[in-house]
Design a protein around this motif. Structure first.
Motif, PDB file in Angstrom:
ATOM      1  N   GLU A 137      60.857 -32.234  -0.991  1.00 32.70           N
ATOM      2  CA  GLU A 137      61.158 -33.599  -1.417  1.00 32.70           C
ATOM      3  C   GLU A 137      60.100 -34.040  -2.415  1.00 32.70           C
ATOM      4  O   GLU A 137      58.909 -34.075  -2.099  1.00 32.70           O
ATOM      5  CB  GLU A 137      61.194 -34.552  -0.220  1.00 32.70           C
ATOM      6  N   THR A 196      62.675 -26.798   2.335  1.00 28.50           N
ATOM      7  CA  THR A 196      63.170 -28.038   1.748  1.00 28.50           C
ATOM      8  C   THR A 196      62.003 -28.781   1.113  1.00 28.50           C
ATOM      9  O   THR A 196      60.954 -28.968   1.749  1.00 28.50           O
ATOM     10  CB  THR A 196      63.843 -28.923   2.803  1.00 28.50           C
ATOM     11  N   LEU A 207      65.808 -33.834  -3.953  1.00 30.69           N
ATOM     12  CA  LEU A 207      65.595 -33.072  -2.725  1.00 30.69           C
ATOM     13  C   LEU A 207      66.129 -31.666  -2.980  1.00 30.69           C
ATOM     14  O   LEU A 207      67.320 -31.490  -3.275  1.00 30.69           O
ATOM     15  CB  LEU A 207      66.329 -33.720  -1.550  1.00 30.69           C
TER      16      LEU A 207
END
Length: 414
Positions: A145, A143, A102
């Motif tokens: 992932e 962000t 992540l």
């Protein structure tokens, strides 16, 4: 006359500052090569790995037009710099990590060589392209992932134009040299001022010591040449002597176990030194591993290293002429098991031997000690060492004058 002396002193200080500020002062941190544009971003990751940035100059994305950096797991946001060596670019591919993780990215931008911002990216400018499970945006932070088991996560960046020019002017190239020289110049000017106002005491302290030094050099000319060569060797190789650098570092950029940096397992630094086209592969591909084979043969198996079982299913070793087995300085490397520090000592000893023997040749030929000291010092800084940073030819070049000095001694013998 006084004004002329002041101007001469300032000019000398300026010239010395340019030399010292750009060659002898270590530059800490992760500054990109001078004179180039660079892509910057702050990044955090839940897993350790390598971050890579590709820029497209019209030949699509390729390894030659990319740069890497290493990140550790769960660290504070790290500012990463990626040099862009191109006149213009058509696109950017950003690989935030090479493993499942992540990752957060913020403050992505392109800086000019002078540090000003050319182009700033928002999180929305990133487009997921491969092995991205999901992305989210919070304020100015993206962000990312990655998908389970990912090893090639990457995103594409919208430049907002079909071709972004990245022109580098002469001032862009020269400015970093003068900026690095300024602190040295300030120190030298301060010393000149102190010398002017408090000069009598330093002169009283320094003059007799200089007289004794000159007298010692005249009485021990060969030792003076040896010490001069030693000082020059330490100065020219200060990163190795003082700051933990190595002539056989995997961060020179030679392709080893992996095509990209880091090139070896368990290496945490992904930064690669710019060797400007020097051949830095030979020592890492052949001679360093061969020294390990030699050490194992002599110290473990107690036999001569005649054979290399690791090359082509078995190949001649001692007779192929490049093992350095007959070199007296090489036995230290063998006894140390081919360790990097032993190789570093050998490189330093060879460089010192070059300055020593060239200085002694001049001393023998001319009987002029100042000329011998100048040659012994200056030879350590010859351009060969830039072109052959750690190539095995380094040793042939350094040992050559020793043979010539021996012949000088033979010719002069009675």
């Amino acid at each position: 006359m006084k004004l002329r002396s002041i101007l001469s002193a300032l000019l000398g200080a300026a010239l010395l500052s340019l030399v010292v500020g750009n060659t002898l002062i270590p530059h800490f941190g992760k500054a990109p090569p001078q004179g180039f544009y660079r892509f910057e971003a702050r990044l955090t990751s839940t897993a350790a790995g390598t971050v890579q940035m590709f820029y497209n100059t019209g030949r699509s994305f390729n390894e030659a037009e990319s740069s890497r950096s290493r990140v550790e797991a769960n660290q504070p946001p790290l500012l990463l710099n990626f040099p862009i060596v191109a006149d213009s670019i058509r696109g950017i591919r950003f690989d935030p990590i090479d493993t499942e993780a992540l990752v957060t990215v913020s403050q992505a931008l392109i800086r000019r060589p002078d540090g000003s911002v050319l182009h700033e990216f928002s999180p929305a400018d990133f487009t997921a392209a491969n092995q991205v499970a999901r992305t989210s945006i919070a304020a100015d932070t993206l962000t990312i992932e990655s998908t389970p088991g990912a090893n090639d996560t990457f995103l594409l960046l919208d430049l907002g134009t079909s071709n972004l020019p990245l022109q580098v002017s002469s001032s862009d190239l020269l400015r970093p040299f003068f900026i690095r020289a300024l602190p040295v110049f300030a120190v030298l000017v301060g010393l000149l001022i102190l010398w002017h106002y408090f000069g009598q005491r330093p002169r009283t302290w320094l003059q007799p010591r200089l007289v004794r030094l000159v007298s010692w050099c005249r009485d021990h000319p060969r030792s003076a040449v040896a010490m001069t060569a030693l000082v020059a060797t330490v100065i020219s190789s200060y990163p190795v002597v003082f700051f933990g650098a190595s002539y056989v570092s995997p961060n020179y950029g030679a392709t080893l176990l992996y095509d990209g940096s880091p090139t070896l397992p368990k290496v945490k630094m992904a930064e690669v030194t710019d060797t400007r086209g020097a051949d830095i592969g030979a020592i890492m591909w052949s001679h360093a591993p061969v020294s390990r084979v030699q050490s194992r043969a002599l110290l473990h198996d107690h036999e001569l290293p005649l054979w290399n079982r690791y090359n082509s299913g078995g190949n001649i070793l001692l007779g192929q002429g490049q093992t350095m087995f007959g070199d007296p300085l090489h036995f230290g490397v063998i006894l140390a098991g081919g360790a990097a520090w032993a190789w570093d000592l050998k490189f330093l000893a060879a460089k010192w031997l070059l300055g020593l023997t060239l200085g002694l040749i001049v001393l023998h030929s001319t009987r002029h000690l100042p000329a011998a000291l100048i040659v012994g010092f200056a030879s350590i800084f010859c351009g060969f060492f830039i072109f052959r940073v750690n190539h095995p030819a380094f040793f042939s070049f350094c040992y050559g004058p020793a043979v010539l000095y021996a012949w000088c001694q033979v010719v002069g013998a009675t």
